[in-house]
Scaffold this active site. Sequence first.
Site, mmCIF file in Angstrom:
data_model
loop_
_atom_site.group_PDB
_atom_site.id
_atom_site.type_symbol
_atom_site.label_atom_id
_atom_site.label_comp_id
_atom_site.label_asym_id
_atom_site.label_seq_id
_atom_site.Cartn_x
_atom_site.Cartn_y
_atom_site.Cartn_z
ATOM 1 N N GLN A 183 0.820 -1.229 0.000
ATOM 2 C CA GLN A 183 0.000 0.000 0.000
ATOM 3 C C GLN A 183 0.843 1.263 0.000
ATOM 4 O O GLN A 183 0.366 2.322 -0.404
ATOM 5 C CB GLN A 183 -0.940 0.018 1.219
ATOM 6 C CG GLN A 183 -2.078 -0.968 1.139
ATOM 7 C CD GLN A 183 -3.096 -0.638 0.048
ATOM 8 O OE1 GLN A 183 -3.136 0.456 -0.509
ATOM 9 N NE2 GLN A 183 -3.935 -1.602 -0.277
ATOM 10 N N CYS B 84 -12.299 -8.565 -0.200
ATOM 11 C CA CYS B 84 -12.249 -9.973 0.150
ATOM 12 C C CYS B 84 -12.762 -10.747 -1.051
ATOM 13 O O CYS B 84 -13.692 -10.304 -1.725
ATOM 14 C CB CYS B 84 -13.131 -10.174 1.373
ATOM 15 S SG CYS B 84 -13.456 -11.851 1.779
HETATM 16 N N1 PLP Z 1 -0.657 -6.448 1.215
HETATM 17 C C1 PLP Z 1 -1.469 -5.390 1.405
HETATM 18 C C2 PLP Z 1 -1.181 -4.449 2.533
HETATM 19 C C3 PLP Z 1 -2.561 -5.176 0.571
HETATM 20 O O1 PLP Z 1 -3.366 -4.141 0.771
HETATM 21 C C4 PLP Z 1 -2.796 -6.104 -0.481
HETATM 22 C C5 PLP Z 1 -3.976 -5.953 -1.347
HETATM 23 O O2 PLP Z 1 -4.981 -5.389 -0.990
HETATM 24 C C6 PLP Z 1 -1.907 -7.172 -0.639
HETATM 25 C C7 PLP Z 1 -0.857 -7.312 0.227
HETATM 26 C C8 PLP Z 1 -2.107 -8.177 -1.731
HETATM 27 O O3 PLP Z 1 -1.708 -7.667 -2.982
HETATM 28 P P1 PLP Z 1 -2.321 -8.343 -4.303
HETATM 29 O O4 PLP Z 1 -3.705 -7.802 -4.451
HETATM 30 O O5 PLP Z 1 -1.411 -7.894 -5.397
HETATM 31 O O6 PLP Z 1 -2.282 -9.798 -4.100
#
Ligand code: PLP
Length: 371
Positions: free
Chosen positions: A170, A315
């Site tokens: 993020q 989700c």
């Molecule tokens: N880590 C954080 C803090 C996130 O907000 C997200 C997605 O919302 C992810 C990891 C996962 O990323 P991805 O959507 O590319 O799998």
Amino acid sequence: MTLTKRSYLDFNATAPSRPEVIDAVVTSMRRWGNASSVHKDGRVARSCVEKAREQVAALVGGSTKNVIFTGSGTEANNHALRSVDAERLIVSAIEHESIINIRKDIVICPVRENGILDLGALEQLLSDSKKQTTVSIMFANNETGIIQPVKEVARLTQKFGAFFHCDAVQAVGKIPVNFESLGADSLAISAHKIGGPQGVGALVCRNLKNISSFIHGGGQESGLRGGTENVPGIVGYGVAADAALSGLPSFSNLAKLRNAMECRVLKIKPDAMVFGRDLNRLPNTSKFATKGLKSEVQVVGLDLDGISISAGSACSSGRIETPYVLAAMGVPEELGRCAIRVSLGWTTTGDDIDRFIASWKSLCDRKLVNN
Ligand code: PLP
């Protein structure tokens, strides 16, 4: 104000694809070639992948040799935490599901009521055991935007000889992130949060020798992630990284729009709780709760008025999650279930905020508040 267009205020879930990214992806798809082939088409694909690696490395202040492309931020988190040989995994109570759900025996480090990691508790946990330990702490929280004391975490993990993985999905592209000065051992990032394609991410590692292969195959990505590279996706990621890097100063200006929005929210509902309002937060993120006004009522009501926001993290099943991040901050579940996240980005205008406020106020006025 034109109401035919929707107002997209859910950048933390995914950002709109940048036009230059779409062009680059389409061009790349028209010019196929396997990046591992020795002929000219393959060599062109390889040079596109390597250019993108430079662009992504520049965005995080890392070196190209440390960047491994993955299929998502989730995969990057899994890759780091599953492949590092650690007897003990300490994570904060507010990590993303791709960290929290990695193994059953994780040790949870609490956050304080303000949503910031309890560094004293982390130090205690690190000193409690001689077991080989990995610590995973996010750079900025996806729901509240609250920035975590990651440099102090790096200092502590170095002191205790632990491996430090940082989920910067993020933060990168929203605030400056410099892998070299951060002091983490690995960093997870994702393309679609910065206007790149969905389904592309990267793991940035200080020392590739500390990471084992996650997907076994033809030796791609320094032998750590087998499988033919997603060349168009990676190219798009590179272009998005360039745009995000040059757009950092204007992204920081979103804080003014966000703060003004929060003032208006508080004027309408003085008892609304804005999380992390006085803290160092991502400039685009606002999370607030109004007692009695359920998250889903707000998400659906705003959606009907053409405004996209969310209750918390997206989700897969589309349902609204138990608000565990707010629960970890000591927010009562009842209030947590009344929280929404509004996340702005480079397409957001004052009109979008006016529209949000008008719709949100009418939800409040319709006496859906039943407390
Ligand atoms: N880590 C954080 C803090 C996130 O907000 C997200 C997605 O919302 C992810 C990891 C996962 O990323 P991805 O959507 O590319 O799998």
